[in-house]
Design a protein around this motif. Structure first.
Motif, PDB file in Angstrom:
ATOM      1  N   HIS A  72      19.579  40.757   0.298  1.00  0.00           N
ATOM      2  CA  HIS A  72      18.494  39.784   0.399  1.00  0.00           C
ATOM      3  C   HIS A  72      19.088  38.395   0.176  1.00  0.00           C
ATOM      4  O   HIS A  72      19.978  38.222  -0.663  1.00  0.00           O
ATOM      5  N   PHE A  73      18.576  37.407   0.908  1.00  0.00           N
ATOM      6  CA  PHE A  73      19.076  36.042   0.778  1.00  0.00           C
ATOM      7  C   PHE A  73      17.954  35.060   1.108  1.00  0.00           C
ATOM      8  O   PHE A  73      16.932  35.431   1.692  1.00  0.00           O
ATOM      9  N   ARG A  74      18.158  33.829   0.760  1.00  0.00           N
ATOM     10  CA  ARG A  74      17.185  32.778   1.043  1.00  0.00           C
ATOM     11  C   ARG A  74      17.413  32.256   2.451  1.00  0.00           C
ATOM     12  O   ARG A  74      18.541  31.951   2.843  1.00  0.00           O
ATOM     13  N   THR A 204      11.526  41.293   3.430  1.00  0.00           N
ATOM     14  CA  THR A 204      11.102  39.907   3.557  1.00  0.00           C
ATOM     15  C   THR A 204       9.951  39.602   2.616  1.00  0.00           C
ATOM     16  O   THR A 204       9.015  40.387   2.502  1.00  0.00           O
ATOM     17  N   LEU A 213      16.442  36.902  -6.856  1.00  0.00           N
ATOM     18  CA  LEU A 213      16.410  37.583  -5.566  1.00  0.00           C
ATOM     19  C   LEU A 213      16.182  39.077  -5.771  1.00  0.00           C
ATOM     20  O   LEU A 213      16.653  39.650  -6.761  1.00  0.00           O
ATOM     21  N   HIS A 217      21.509  42.107  -3.685  1.00  0.00           N
ATOM     22  CA  HIS A 217      21.854  40.761  -3.240  1.00  0.00           C
ATOM     23  C   HIS A 217      23.225  40.402  -3.792  1.00  0.00           C
ATOM     24  O   HIS A 217      23.685  40.964  -4.791  1.00  0.00           O
ATOM     25  N   THR A 229      22.478  31.292  -7.401  1.00  0.00           N
ATOM     26  CA  THR A 229      21.753  32.503  -7.026  1.00  0.00           C
ATOM     27  C   THR A 229      20.330  32.455  -7.556  1.00  0.00           C
ATOM     28  O   THR A 229      19.380  32.872  -6.874  1.00  0.00           O
ATOM     29  N   PRO A 233      11.991  28.671  -5.626  1.00  0.00           N
ATOM     30  CA  PRO A 233      11.680  28.468  -4.202  1.00  0.00           C
ATOM     31  C   PRO A 233      10.715  27.319  -3.934  1.00  0.00           C
ATOM     32  O   PRO A 233      10.546  26.911  -2.792  1.00  0.00           O
ATOM     33  N   VAL A 243      12.508  34.637   1.614  1.00  0.00           N
ATOM     34  CA  VAL A 243      13.633  35.502   1.283  1.00  0.00           C
ATOM     35  C   VAL A 243      13.598  36.670   2.260  1.00  0.00           C
ATOM     36  O   VAL A 243      12.527  37.217   2.552  1.00  0.00           O
ATOM     37  N   THR A 244      14.757  37.071   2.793  1.00  0.00           N
ATOM     38  CA  THR A 244      14.745  38.082   3.843  1.00  0.00           C
ATOM     39  C   THR A 244      16.099  38.779   3.937  1.00  0.00           C
ATOM     40  O   THR A 244      16.950  38.636   3.054  1.00  0.00           O
ATOM     41  N   THR A 245      16.309  39.539   5.017  1.00  0.00           N
ATOM     42  CA  THR A 245      17.561  40.249   5.278  1.00  0.00           C
ATOM     43  C   THR A 245      17.973  40.036   6.736  1.00  0.00           C
ATOM     44  O   THR A 245      17.171  39.603   7.573  1.00  0.00           O
ATOM     45  N   SER A 305      22.749  28.893   0.599  1.00  0.00           N
ATOM     46  CA  SER A 305      22.556  29.753   1.773  1.00  0.00           C
ATOM     47  C   SER A 305      22.424  28.924   3.042  1.00  0.00           C
ATOM     48  O   SER A 305      21.704  27.930   3.069  1.00  0.00           O
TER      49      SER A 305
END
Length: 347
Positions: A72-74, A204, A213, A217, A229, A233, A243-245, A305
């Protein structure tokens, strides 16, 4: 976040085409594995990863340490495509009109320093042609703010000329407020109901004020190596909270460009760049590659990110790549990677 230098990286692209490919390697992603490592060696990032879908073929590649497909990331400003999709769905349902002025929904909100919400339409916000100054030029994406605070910062700054393209995260903060006024629900709740749940984007989320997160992650770093990290937000809100993949972003853009999320009329509206003089549609922008192919998508930058998604019309071929830091040192690497993935190779 509009294109960086996403057009002609021809010298790098030609070098890539001439690079040797492992015998028996058939996929474009396998061919770009050596190239992806340049994001680490030339781009100065700790790690990079991409996920490429071309029809039924799906390929993942990574370079550097501490980055995986499941992370997972921003996603930063890729959030804007989600917000624009919700607004266009509401337009398709006749719950709002893109030609409506902002004042119809948020009376008196946009007043000051040359700004008048009675003259700024929803379409102008979607296309970044409403003249609102970008609040992040003051906060630098590091200070959590409420939507009203973000608008207040924007109104304290000189506006740009109405009708002129000028990228501004304030536009999408205001659109998030419009969504809530029209539906009675937050932009996050509407995006979950309309996009995330139907597409089964299980990785997401709109985290609100949650600074951590979801697992799994990796770590996220600023350009000078600080670990960011953990991040509030609310530094971005409706302009960049997501936040998603990798898998979810590929699925989202494939569905969007194939017409799964919008009726054909409203997808055409989204891809119409006339208001922004070719630079931007409505929450999405085109890039014409050296081979003549045009891809559609968005990029996103937030502390720790940088992400880029691009897709062909129809959504058959879609690519998302990410790095786990704020900036890429060599701006030619991104357009070269897009060209390597979307331009046909001969010989």
């Amino acid at each position: 976040m509009p294109p960086l230098r996403t057009l002609m990286a021809i010298p790098v692209f030609l070098a890539l085409l001439l690079a040797p490919v492992t015998a028996g390697s058939a996929s474009s992603t396998e061919a770009t594995n050596p190239f992806l490592s340049q994001f680490v060696t030339k781009g100065g990032v700790p790690a990079a990863a991409l996920l490429d879908r071309d029809g039924d073929d799906v390929h993942f590649a990574a370079a550097g340490r501490g980055i995986t497909r499941a992370d997972h990331f921003r996603a930063g400003s890729i959030t804007k495509t989600f917000i624009a999709t919700v607004v266009l769905q509401l337009a398709a349902e006749h719950r709002l009109s893109l030609s409506d002025p902002v004042d119809r929904y948020l009376p008196g909100l946009l007043r000051g320093h040359g700004t008048d919400g009675r003259r700024i339409t929803l379409r102008a916000l979607l296309s970044h042609t409403g003249g609102l100054a970008d609040f992040t030029t003051v906060t630098r994406g590091a200070v959590p703010v409420t939507p009203l605070q973000a608008v207040g910062i924007s109104l304290s700054l000189p506006s740009t000329r109405l009708g002129r393209y000028s990228y501004s995260s304030t536009d999408y903060v205001v659109l998030g407020m419009v969504i809530q006024r029209v539906t009675g629900h937050s932009y996050a709740a509407e995006a979950r109901r309309r996009i995330i749940i139907p597409l089964r984007l299980t990785g997401t989320s709109f985290p609100g004020a949650r600074t951590s997160l979801p697992a799994p992650h990796g770590r996220a770093y600023t350009a000078d190596g600080a670990d960011v990290t953990e991040l509030d937000p609310r530094v971005a809100g409706a302009a960049g909270e997501l936040v998603t993949t990798l898998d979810d972003l590929d699925r989202f853009y494939a569905a969007l460009l194939s017409g799964e999320l919008l009726p054909s009329r409203w997808l055409r509206e989204m891809l119409n760049t006339r208001a922004a003089h070719g630079a931007y549609g409505l929450g999405i922008f085109p890039v014409k590659l050296p081979c003549g192919t045009t891809v559609w998508g968005h990029n996103g930058r937030i502390a720790g990110s940088y992400v880029r998604s691009a897709a062909s019309i129809g959504g058959r071929h879609v690519l998302t790549f990410r790095v786990n830091t704020t900036a890429i040192r060599d701006p030619d690497l991104e357009p070269a990677l897009l060209a390597a993935e979307f331009c046909p190779r001969h010989g």
